[in-house]
Scaffold this active site. Structure first.
Site, PDB file in Angstrom:
ATOM      1  N   LYS A  32       0.869  -1.181   0.000  1.00  0.00           N
ATOM      2  CA  LYS A  32       0.000   0.000   0.000  1.00  0.00           C
ATOM      3  C   LYS A  32       0.906   1.230   0.000  1.00  0.00           C
ATOM      4  CE  LYS A  32      -2.494   1.541   3.675  1.00  0.00           C
ATOM      5  NZ  LYS A  32      -3.598   1.705   4.645  1.00  0.00           N
ATOM      6  N   ARG A  40     -10.053  -1.220   7.594  1.00  0.00           N
ATOM      7  CA  ARG A  40      -9.159  -2.147   8.305  1.00  0.00           C
ATOM      8  C   ARG A  40      -8.666  -1.541   9.614  1.00  0.00           C
ATOM      9  NH1 ARG A  40      -4.559   1.003   9.002  1.00  0.00           N
ATOM     10  NH2 ARG A  40      -2.836   0.442   7.632  1.00  0.00           N
ATOM     11  N   LYS A  56      -0.870  11.901  27.425  1.00  0.00           N
ATOM     12  CA  LYS A  56       0.325  12.283  28.170  1.00  0.00           C
ATOM     13  C   LYS A  56       1.086  11.015  28.554  1.00  0.00           C
ATOM     14  CE  LYS A  56      -0.802  16.685  30.205  1.00  0.00           C
ATOM     15  NZ  LYS A  56      -0.936  17.511  31.392  1.00  0.00           N
TER      16      LYS A  56
END
Ligand SMILES: NC(=O)c1ccc[n+]([C@@H]2O[C@H](COP(=O)([O-])OP(=O)(O)OC[C@H]3O[C@@H](n4cnc5c(N)ncnc54)[C@H](O)[C@@H]3O)[C@@H](O)[C@H]2O)c1
Length: 325
Positions: free
Chosen positions: A72, A115, A237
């Site tokens: 991809k 996906r 955080k």
């Protein structure tokens, strides 16, 4: 088909196949299982970065069990929405695993949306409480939509979505669309904190920042909650991530690779990758109190597994057009 031809599938062709999210979840889970067995090849994705906080990633994978190989080539450009363009665009090439010949080129936006939601759903299946009722969605774009759709398949007790977005317009559109589509209570919240506090599941899907300015504190996140981050550590955080009992990821090697590239300055040790949990090598959630998190960077095995599903259905339904190589 001759070896000198390939099938081209536009975005509309891919969408017209109407593949269910449940089928994508099944393929994604199978791909994780195959990874645990060592039967896939999936190197960490390299990328180029033509603009600030933008990326174009190359994501190759081979899954022997389904005889699928390909790559991809996907980009994310944060300034695109201002131009009226989607943040994500790209193509996926499938190759014949026997000859190496390209057999299909397809638009990859549908795959990327579905996906990723499916991977969140697989993570939730093993890491979220079964009776999870409230879902916080931070970032109400493509991923905010596909993640909700996929989570509804595995989290049958979901009752309420608390949605947050910096754009009021995007937020209201999301609330209207998702309410109509899913028949759930979808509540807009005016602060990020409102999308985390008291939520059983939290999905963050805002922009990925190389130098994040995170805001989510550990005290906002509920004991027994499950968090899935799709935007790296941009929101959370370090102390919030360190407060997790189980910090997981979709690909340990890829996470380590990104750390070397300068991302993820302060994250906890990885307890397990999803493949290990799916295959039973490591336990998922073990009690109602555990705080769990999946830091999913997106793995090419999930793209290629989904692409194989699309290719097979497209051939059956005579979708797309054949092009000469
Ligand atoms: N991990 C993966 O596998 C994976 C896959 C695809 C996309 N992503 C990431 O998911 C994120 C969302 O992608 P998308 O395709 O849904 O993009 P999108 O442009 O469709 O949606 C993003 C939304 O976030 C909102 N937003 C921007 N800044 C925000 C902030 N600070 N707080 C809250 N909301 C904010 C925008 O207004 C927009 O509605 C991106 O970071 C993308 O890189 C991850």
């Amino acid at each position: 088909m001759q070896s000198s031809e390939l099938l081209y599938l536009s975005r509309a062709d891919v969408e017209s196949l109407d593949i269910s999210i449940a089928d994508v979840i099944r393929m994604v889970e199978e791909a994780f299982f195959e990874k645990a067995k060592g039967r896939v090849e999936v190197p960490p994705k390299p990328g180029v970065h033509p603009r600030k906080d933008a990326f174009i990633h190359a994501m190759p994978a081979y899954i022997s069990a389904i005889n699928a190989a390909g790559v991809k080539w996907v980009s994310g450009f944060p300034e695109n929405p201002k131009r009226g363009l989607p943040y994500i665009s790209g193509l996926l090439i499938l190759n014949d695993a026997e000859t190496g010949f390209p057999i299909c080129v397809m638009d990859c936006t549908w795959i990327t949306a579905k996906r990723t939601g499916a991977a969140t759903a697989v993570a939730a299946k093993y890491l979220a409480r079964e009776d999870s009722k409230t879902l916080g969605i931070l970032g109400c774009g493509v991923q905010g939509r596909s993640n909700l759709e996929a989570l509804m398949v595995v989290c049958k007790s979901l009752e309420e979505v608390r949605a947050y977005d910096v754009s009021k317009e995007n937020l209201l559109k999301y609330v209207q669309e998702m309410t109509a589509k899913h028949g759930l209570k979808v509540v807009p919240v005016s602060s990020l904190k409102g999308g985390v506090e008291d939520c059983d599941i939290v999905v963050t899907a805002g922009p990925i920042l190389k130098h994040p300015q995170p805001v989510i504190e550990s005290s906002w996140f509920k004991d027994g909650g499950f968090a899935c981050s799709l935007d790296f550590d941009s929101y959370w955080k370090p102390e919030a991530m360190h407060s997790m009992d189980k910090f997981c990821t979709d690909d340990k090697e890829q996470l380590a690779y990104y750390k070397k590239q300068g991302y993820f300055a302060d994250i906890p040790r990885v307890y397990a990758e999803l493949s290990e949990i799916v295959s039973g090598k490591k336990a998922g959630r073990e009690n109602r109190k555990q705080r769990t998190m999946a830091m999913n960077l997106g793995t090419a095995i999930n793209d290629i597994a989904t692409a194989k599903l699309i290719y097979e259905k497209a051939k059956k339904e005579h979708a797309g057009i054949y092009l000469n190589l």
